[in-house]
Motif scaffolding. Structure first.
Motif, PDB file in Angstrom:
ATOM      1  N   PRO A 131     -12.934 -24.970  21.614  1.00  0.00           N
ATOM      2  CA  PRO A 131     -12.265 -24.935  22.919  1.00  0.00           C
ATOM      3  C   PRO A 131     -13.165 -24.478  24.059  1.00  0.00           C
ATOM      4  O   PRO A 131     -12.855 -24.715  25.230  1.00  0.00           O
ATOM      5  N   SER A 132     -14.286 -23.806  23.742  1.00  0.00           N
ATOM      6  CA  SER A 132     -15.205 -23.344  24.786  1.00  0.00           C
ATOM      7  C   SER A 132     -16.510 -22.897  24.135  1.00  0.00           C
ATOM      8  O   SER A 132     -16.570 -22.638  22.926  1.00  0.00           O
ATOM      9  N   GLU A 153     -16.050 -19.278  22.823  1.00  0.00           N
ATOM     10  CA  GLU A 153     -15.374 -19.203  21.534  1.00  0.00           C
ATOM     11  C   GLU A 153     -16.294 -19.662  20.414  1.00  0.00           C
ATOM     12  O   GLU A 153     -16.275 -19.099  19.310  1.00  0.00           O
ATOM     13  N   ILE A 200      -9.850 -31.190  19.292  1.00  0.00           N
ATOM     14  CA  ILE A 200     -10.214 -29.881  19.842  1.00  0.00           C
ATOM     15  C   ILE A 200      -9.612 -28.807  18.938  1.00  0.00           C
ATOM     16  O   ILE A 200      -8.383 -28.724  18.806  1.00  0.00           O
ATOM     17  N   ASN A 201     -10.448 -28.001  18.350  1.00  0.00           N
ATOM     18  CA  ASN A 201      -9.965 -26.964  17.434  1.00  0.00           C
ATOM     19  C   ASN A 201      -9.794 -25.636  18.181  1.00  0.00           C
ATOM     20  O   ASN A 201     -10.580 -24.715  18.042  1.00  0.00           O
ATOM     21  N   GLU A 202      -8.721 -25.580  18.977  1.00  0.00           N
ATOM     22  CA  GLU A 202      -8.374 -24.316  19.639  1.00  0.00           C
ATOM     23  C   GLU A 202      -7.405 -23.531  18.761  1.00  0.00           C
ATOM     24  O   GLU A 202      -7.618 -22.349  18.492  1.00  0.00           O
ATOM     25  N   ARG A 203      -6.352 -24.200  18.318  1.00  0.00           N
ATOM     26  CA  ARG A 203      -5.398 -23.604  17.372  1.00  0.00           C
ATOM     27  C   ARG A 203      -5.502 -24.378  16.069  1.00  0.00           C
ATOM     28  O   ARG A 203      -5.315 -25.596  16.046  1.00  0.00           O
TER      29      ARG A 203
END
Length: 205
Positions: free
Chosen positions: A123-124, A127, A165-168
């Protein structure tokens, strides 16, 4: 019918390995080919299960013999996937996941144009670095090198068919599963899988 080949790439720290482990563990229709590598086994890794661990001489011999569908050097170590391992899984009718970097993905796409490619992003940048540090396995120098390599890897995201996108984690896993399910529902796949049904439906009376 043969399964579909999926190529999955991501920068170090994006969570690719954890996502694929969860995906393949919950879907019996997905197989994994065991790759070859020249790096040393990490704690808990078993030869023939996680990788086939070989030395540089053996790796060079396999290249000369045309064994590999793809091979590349990543972080100073060499990785390769044999054509035989790929074919063996696909001929069972299961889908196959290759967890490889962008260099290997290019080689696979050139050899097997029908392969589906997926790129996983963090995600960033903040992170991404935090995840690398959370492993508590590497020095600051190694982490800095991995972050730089990750930025280079992410520059190739546009070469892929899908982006996740692997944020959650749970949401990213659901996105991955949706890609595989959609692939099995394509017109070509369904036509082959349900040939008899289609013949019956289209039969004239």
């Amino acid at each position: 019918m043969n399964g579909t080949l999926y190529v999955v790439s991501a920068p170090s720290g994006a969570g690719k390995t954890s996502l694929l482990k969860a995906l393949t563990g919950s879907d019996p229709l997905i197989g994994v080919a065991v790759s070859h590598t020249t790096r040393a086994p990490r704690p808990g890794e078993q030869d023939g299960v996680h990788y086939h661990f070989v030395d540089d001489a053996a790796f060079d011999a396999m290249i000369a013999e045309g064994v590999f569908l793809e091979h590349a050097e990543v972080h100073g170590n060499r990785y390769g996937t044999s054509q035989m391992a790929v074919t063996a899984v696909l001929e069972t009718g299961r889908d196959l996941v290759l967890e490889i970097d962008w260099q290997g993905a290019r080689q696979v796409r050139a050899a097997m144009f029908q392969a589906t490619s997926i790129f996983i992003l963090p995600p960033s940048q903040t992170e991404l670095e935090a995840r690398l540090r959370a492993r508590a396995q590497d020095s600051d120098e190694v982490i800095a090198h991995r972050v730089a390599a990750a930025l280079e890897e992410m520059e190739h995201h546009a070469e892929y068919d899908f982006l996740v996108i692997n944020e959650r984690f749970d949401e990213a896993l659901a996105d991955l599963a949706a890609i595989f399910r959609a692939g099995r529902l394509s017109a070509a796949s369904q036509a082959e899988r349900h040939r008899e049904l289609l013949e019956q439906l289209l039969a004239t009376h």
